[in-house]
Scaffold this motif. Structure first.
Motif, mmCIF file in Angstrom:
data_model
loop_
_atom_site.group_PDB
_atom_site.id
_atom_site.type_symbol
_atom_site.label_atom_id
_atom_site.label_comp_id
_atom_site.label_asym_id
_atom_site.label_seq_id
_atom_site.Cartn_x
_atom_site.Cartn_y
_atom_site.Cartn_z
ATOM 1 N N ALA A 84 37.708 33.695 34.816
ATOM 2 C CA ALA A 84 38.523 34.354 36.143
ATOM 3 C C ALA A 84 38.888 33.491 37.072
ATOM 4 C CB ALA A 84 38.513 35.757 36.159
ATOM 5 N N ARG A 85 37.583 33.198 37.612
ATOM 6 C CA ARG A 85 37.653 32.436 38.951
ATOM 7 C C ARG A 85 38.201 31.021 38.904
ATOM 8 N NH1 ARG A 85 34.773 28.344 40.491
ATOM 9 N NH2 ARG A 85 33.876 28.142 42.775
ATOM 10 N N SER A 86 37.975 30.513 37.544
ATOM 11 C CA SER A 86 38.241 28.986 37.386
ATOM 12 C C SER A 86 39.930 29.221 37.237
ATOM 13 C CB SER A 86 37.450 28.511 36.309
ATOM 14 O OG SER A 86 36.217 28.252 36.350
ATOM 15 N N ALA A 87 40.210 30.110 36.466
ATOM 16 C CA ALA A 87 41.940 30.327 36.319
ATOM 17 C C ALA A 87 42.429 30.401 37.427
ATOM 18 C CB ALA A 87 41.940 31.602 35.369
ATOM 19 N N VAL A 88 42.009 31.270 38.530
ATOM 20 C CA VAL A 88 42.466 31.080 39.641
ATOM 21 C C VAL A 88 42.595 30.159 40.701
ATOM 22 C CG1 VAL A 88 42.519 32.631 42.036
ATOM 23 C CG2 VAL A 88 42.157 33.828 39.707
ATOM 24 N N LEU A 89 41.548 29.504 40.782
ATOM 25 C CA LEU A 89 41.363 28.067 41.487
ATOM 26 C C LEU A 89 42.303 27.032 40.927
ATOM 27 C CD1 LEU A 89 39.087 29.721 42.844
ATOM 28 C CD2 LEU A 89 37.780 27.642 42.923
ATOM 29 N N GLY A 90 42.124 27.092 39.680
ATOM 30 C CA GLY A 90 43.091 25.912 38.660
ATOM 31 C C GLY A 90 44.450 26.178 39.021
ATOM 32 N N ALA A 91 44.883 27.708 38.795
ATOM 33 C CA ALA A 91 46.154 27.877 38.938
ATOM 34 C C ALA A 91 46.784 27.574 40.379
ATOM 35 C CB ALA A 91 46.499 28.951 38.402
ATOM 36 N N PHE A 92 45.948 27.795 41.369
ATOM 37 C CA PHE A 92 46.288 27.567 42.742
ATOM 38 C C PHE A 92 46.401 25.969 42.974
ATOM 39 C CE2 PHE A 92 45.391 28.203 47.532
ATOM 40 C CZ PHE A 92 46.628 28.339 47.784
ATOM 41 N N MET A 93 45.848 25.304 42.428
ATOM 42 C CA MET A 93 45.956 23.885 42.611
ATOM 43 C C MET A 93 47.433 23.408 42.194
ATOM 44 S SD MET A 93 42.435 22.065 41.181
ATOM 45 C CE MET A 93 40.681 22.222 42.040
ATOM 46 N N ASN A 94 47.686 23.953 40.996
ATOM 47 C CA ASN A 94 49.338 23.685 40.434
ATOM 48 C C ASN A 94 50.242 24.502 41.351
ATOM 49 O OD1 ASN A 94 49.267 22.517 37.419
ATOM 50 N ND2 ASN A 94 47.412 23.503 38.033
ATOM 51 N N VAL A 95 50.132 25.520 42.003
ATOM 52 C CA VAL A 95 51.018 26.127 42.991
ATOM 53 C C VAL A 95 51.114 25.053 44.074
ATOM 54 C CG1 VAL A 95 51.165 27.934 44.516
ATOM 55 C CG2 VAL A 95 50.276 28.473 42.298
ATOM 56 N N VAL A 106 55.082 30.447 38.009
ATOM 57 C CA VAL A 106 54.195 30.548 36.666
ATOM 58 C C VAL A 106 52.721 30.632 37.272
ATOM 59 C CG1 VAL A 106 53.514 29.734 34.496
ATOM 60 C CG2 VAL A 106 55.989 29.903 35.210
ATOM 61 N N PRO A 107 52.295 29.541 37.666
ATOM 62 C CA PRO A 107 50.770 29.413 37.981
ATOM 63 C C PRO A 107 50.297 30.713 38.977
ATOM 64 C CG PRO A 107 51.847 27.533 39.058
ATOM 65 C CD PRO A 107 52.771 28.102 37.993
ATOM 66 N N PHE A 108 51.345 30.887 40.214
ATOM 67 C CA PHE A 108 51.066 31.910 40.971
ATOM 68 C C PHE A 108 50.967 33.361 40.211
ATOM 69 C CE2 PHE A 108 52.074 35.109 43.986
ATOM 70 C CZ PHE A 108 51.364 34.796 45.146
ATOM 71 N N SER A 111 48.512 25.107 32.338
ATOM 72 C CA SER A 111 48.077 25.965 30.984
ATOM 73 C C SER A 111 46.615 26.189 30.803
ATOM 74 C CB SER A 111 48.810 25.206 29.948
ATOM 75 O OG SER A 111 50.135 25.072 29.949
ATOM 76 N N ILE A 112 45.830 25.232 30.915
ATOM 77 C CA ILE A 112 44.596 25.307 30.988
ATOM 78 C C ILE A 112 43.901 26.567 31.896
ATOM 79 C CG2 ILE A 112 42.047 24.176 30.994
ATOM 80 C CD1 ILE A 112 44.075 23.310 28.347
ATOM 81 N N SER A 113 44.315 26.629 33.144
ATOM 82 C CA SER A 113 43.861 27.700 33.842
ATOM 83 C C SER A 113 44.371 28.946 33.356
ATOM 84 C CB SER A 113 44.600 27.357 35.285
ATOM 85 O OG SER A 113 44.253 26.144 35.870
ATOM 86 N N GLY A 159 48.441 32.899 48.301
ATOM 87 C CA GLY A 159 47.824 32.248 47.239
ATOM 88 C C GLY A 159 46.229 31.912 47.759
ATOM 89 N N ALA A 160 46.206 31.579 49.013
ATOM 90 C CA ALA A 160 44.791 31.375 49.611
ATOM 91 C C ALA A 160 44.257 32.735 49.485
ATOM 92 C CB ALA A 160 44.854 31.124 50.995
ATOM 93 N N GLU A 161 44.850 34.061 49.919
ATOM 94 C CA GLU A 161 44.198 35.430 49.719
ATOM 95 C C GLU A 161 43.694 35.359 48.439
ATOM 96 O OE1 GLU A 161 46.871 38.231 51.262
ATOM 97 O OE2 GLU A 161 47.236 37.223 53.052
ATOM 98 N N LEU A 162 44.513 35.231 47.402
ATOM 99 C CA LEU A 162 44.121 35.546 45.972
ATOM 100 C C LEU A 162 42.782 34.541 45.737
ATOM 101 C CD1 LEU A 162 47.550 35.758 44.298
ATOM 102 C CD2 LEU A 162 45.856 37.671 44.537
ATOM 103 N N GLU A 163 42.776 33.349 46.011
ATOM 104 C CA GLU A 163 41.597 32.426 45.889
ATOM 105 C C GLU A 163 40.547 32.915 46.620
ATOM 106 O OE1 GLU A 163 41.367 27.792 45.845
ATOM 107 O OE2 GLU A 163 41.649 28.477 47.989
#
Length: 561
Positions: A507-518, A470-472, A378-380, A538-542
Motif C-alpha cells: 500500500a505504501r509503495s502504491a501511494v508513493l509510486g502513484a504520487f510520482m505520476n501525479v 487517476v493516480p491521485f 498502472s503498476i502502482s 498528494g503530499a498529505e496522503l504520501e
C-alpha cells in the motif's frame, strides 16, 4: 454520454429455431444495436429476446422484428403454456443509461404508433407508456388471450391505442410499453401438479387469491360492500406468479415476474417459495432465470446465502455469483453461464479491462515490452490491489478461524470492505494506461490551423487532467486501505500477521509510486491553482502512507518477535 435503452420483446414461438433466427437476424441488421440474449422455451412456446442500444436504433430493430414475427408466426395455430395475445406478445422498453422513464415511454408510443399504422397490427400501450391507468397492467390487457380478443377488441373500452380495432387472425395483437427492469424467474418443484403449483403461486404473489367461504377452491366468493371480490394478499410485494406444468422438464414450476427487485429480490422470492412449498409437502429442486439479470441481484443473493451460513461475504465477485447459482439451483435445468446471463457482463467493453484480464505472466511480459504503457502508474495501482487483497485474505481467514465463531461477522465486514478497495484499484490499473494513451492521442491531433491548434491544446489539457486524477485516486484508495490493514495486524488471525505486514508495504509503495505520476503529469497542466491544490493534498496522503506503514511494520515485528 450515450442514451441506452433495453428492449425485451416476447415472441410466440419457442420451438422452431429457424423462425427465431430470422426474427433475431432482423434485430442484428440494425447498426448500433447489440443482441444480448435469446431465450426460447419449448413448453411455453415463447422466446424472450434482449437487445440494447440507442433509442432510435432500438425501436427500429423492434419494428423490424415485430414485422418479421407477424410474417412467420401464425397465431391461429399457436399453442403454449404461457398467456399470449399475439405473434409479438409484448415489447417493453427499459431505460438503461442517461435516459429517463418519461423519454423511454415516448419512444414506446412512437414504436406502437408505427406498428399500428404501418403494419396494421392492433397495438396497446402499457405501464409507463399508457396514460389510462385502468388499462396499463399487462395481465389485464391480455386477459382472455388471443382466442377471446376477437370479441374483446370490439368493446369500446378495449379499442387498441393504435391500429385497427380488429384482431388479426394470423398476427394477433401486441402490447408495447415502457417499464422498470423486470426479472422473469421460475422456481422448480418436485411435483407434476399444476393445481398445487398454483396454490403456492397464490401464496406468494402480491395479488394473492380470491377470498372464499369454506373451501378455498369451491367456496362462494366473498365480496365487499360494493360487491367486489375480496382477496387474501400474498406474502411477496411486487411479484406476479402463476403455476404451470412444463412437459419439457416433466415438472411443475412457479413462474414469477419480479417487477421491482429492490422490493423483492430474487433470493427472497426463492426462499419464500421454498417456505410455502414446504408447508404444502412439496420441495423446491432448483430455479430457472428467463432472460437476463443485473449483476447486483446476483451479488446480493450470494451474500444472502453466505450470511445464512455465517460465512464471510468478503469474497470475489465471481465467487458470489457462483454461490448464488448453486444456492438457487439456477443450473438445474441447464448450464448457467454468467457471461451470457448477467447484463453488465454482456455490456462490458473488454478494452476497459485489457490489462487485468491478462495472466500474471502476460501482465509481466506486457510491462516489460518496449511499449511505454503499462507504466509506473498502472503498476502502482496493482501494488495497491495486492495490498488490499492480502489484508482481505487475513480478514477471511479470521472470519473462519476455529474458535472465533462469535466474530465471523466482524471480519466478514472487514473482508467486504477489502474487496471494494481491491476492485476499485483493479479498475484503476487499466484506467491509468488509458489516461496515458489519451495524452498520446491528443498530441497526435493535427495543428495546421489556429482552430486545429486550439482544439489540440484543449484535448491535451483535458487528457492531462485525467492523467492526474487517476493516480491521485490510486493514492486515496490505497491510503484508505491502511485502516483495514492495521485492523488485521491488531486483531486478525495471528498466524497471518506477516501477510498484513506485506500488505502495508504494498500500500505504501502504491501511494508513493502513484504520487510520482501525479507530479509528472501535473507539470504539463496549465491550471496552476488546481495543480497546487492537488500537490498539497498528494503530499498529505504520501505522509499519511509513510507513517501508517511505519506504525504497522513496527507492530508486526513486535508480534513476531
Amino acid at each position: 454520454m450515450k442514451k441506452l435503452i433495453e428492449c425485451v420483446p416476447n415472441f410466440s414461438e419457442g420451438v422452431n429455431m429457424g423462425i427465431i433466427k430470422q426474427i433475431t437476424d432482423e434485430v442484428e441488421s440494425v447498426d448500433g444495436v447489440r443482441l444480448l440474449n435469446v431465450d426460447p422455451g419449448k413448453a411455453t412456446n415463447r422466446t424472450v429476446v434482449t437487445f440494447v442500444g440507442e433509442p432510435e436504433q432500438v425501436i427500429e430493430a423492434a419494428f423490424r422484428a415485430i414485422k418479421k414475427a407477424g410474417e412467420l408466426i401464425d397465431m391461429s395455430k399457436q399453442k403454449g403454456e404461457h398467456p399470449r395475445m399475439g405473434a409479438t406478445d409484448v415489447c417493453p422498453l427499459i431505460p438503461i443509461a442517461n435516459i429517463s422513464m418519461e423519454e423511454t415511454a415516448e419512444y414506446a408510443v412512437k414504436l406502437a404508433k408505427r406498428v399500428g399504422e404501418q403494419l396494421q397490427i392492433p397495438a396497446y400501450l402499457y405501464e409507463y407508456a399508457q396514460p389510462n391507468k385502468s388499462r396499463s397492467n399487462l395481465s389485464i390487457i391480455r386477459a382472455g388471450e388471443y382466442e377471446s380478443f376477437f370479441k374483446k377488441i370490439k368493446q369500446p373500452e378495449w379499442a387498441p391505442d393504435f391500429g385497427p380495432a380488429e384482431n388479426d387472425v394470423k398476427r394477433g395483437a401486441t402490447v408495447i410499453g415502457a417499464r422498470d427492469f423486470l426479472v422473469a424467474y421460475n422456481v422448480n418443484l418436485n411435483t407434476t401438479s399444476t393445481r398445487r403449483a398454483n396454490a403456492i403461486a397464490f401464496d406468494v404473489r402480491e395479488a394473492g387469491r380470491t377470498m372464499r367461504e369454506g373451501d378455498p377452491v369451491t367456496g362462494n366468493i366473498v365480496t365487499d360492500e360494493n360487491g367486489k371480490p375480496k382477496s387474501i394478499p400474498g406474502s411477496l410485494k411486487s411479484v406476479k406468479a402463476i403455476g404451470w406444468y412444463i412437459e419439457e422438464y416433466g415438472i411443475a414450476q412457479i413462474s414469477m415476474n419480479l417487477t421491482n427487485i429492490e422490493v423483492t429480490p430474487v433470493h427472497m422470492a426463492f426462499d419464500e417459495v421454498c417456505k410455502k412449498a414446504n408447508e404444502r409437502g412439496i420441495r423446491v429442486t432448483g430455479s430457472e432465470l428467463v432472460g437476463l439479470i443485473p449483476l447486483k441481484a446476483m451479488l446480493e443473493a450470494g451474500k444472502y446465502f453466505l450470511r445464512k451460513q455465517k460465512r464471510s461475504v468478503g469474497v470475489s465477485e465471481s465467487e458470489l455469483v457462483k454461490i448464488a447459482i448453486k444456492s438457487m439451483g439456477l443450473d438445474e435445468l441447464g448450464p448457467f453461464k454468467p457471461q451470457e446471463r448477467i447484463i453488465e457482463y454482456l455490456l462490458k467493453d473488454q478494452a476497459d479491462s485489457k490489462l487485468i484480464g491478462l495472466s500474471l505472466t502476460g501482465f509481466a511480459d506486457e510491462t516489460a515490452s518496449e511499449s511505454p504503457a503499462p507504466g509506473g502508474g498502472s503498476i502502482s495501482a496493482y501494488l495497491g490491489v495486492l495490498g488490499a487483497s492480502l489484508a482481505t485474505m487475513v480478514a477471511n481467514l479470521s472470519s473462519h478461524k476455529k474458535g472465533w465463531d462469535s466474530r465471523w461477522e466482524e471480519f466478514s465486514n472487514w473482508a467486504e470492505q477489502g474487496q471494494r478497495y481491491k476492485d476499485e484499484l483493479l479498475g484503476l490499473v487499466d484506467k491509468d494506461t488509458a489516461a496515458f494513451n489519451q495524452i498520446m492521442e491528443a498530441f497526435s491531433l493535427p495543428k495546421s490551423t489556429d482552430d486545429e491548434k486550439a482544439a489540440r491544446t484543449a484535448s491535451i489539457q483535458s487528457a492531462t487532467k485525467y492523467a492526474i486524477e487517476v493516480p491521485f485516486k490510486v493514492m486515496e484508495v490505497a491510503v484508505e486501505s491502511f485502516g483495514l490493514i492495521k485492523a488485521m495486524v491488531e486483531g486478525g488471525n495471528p498466524n497471518s500477521v506477516t501477510d498484513a505486514g506485506v500488505a502495508a508495504l504494498c500500500a505504501r509503495s502504491a501511494v508513493l509510486g502513484a504520487f510520482m505520476n501525479v507530479k509528472i503529469n501535473a507539470s504539463g497542466y496549465n491550471d496552476k491553482a488546481y495543480v497546487a491544490k492537488v500537490l498539497s493534498k498528494g503530499a498529505e496522503l504520501e505522509n499519511a502512507a509513510v507513517e501508517a506503514e511505519k506504525e504497522i511494520i513496527k507492530m508486526v515485528n513486535n508480534k513476531i518477535a
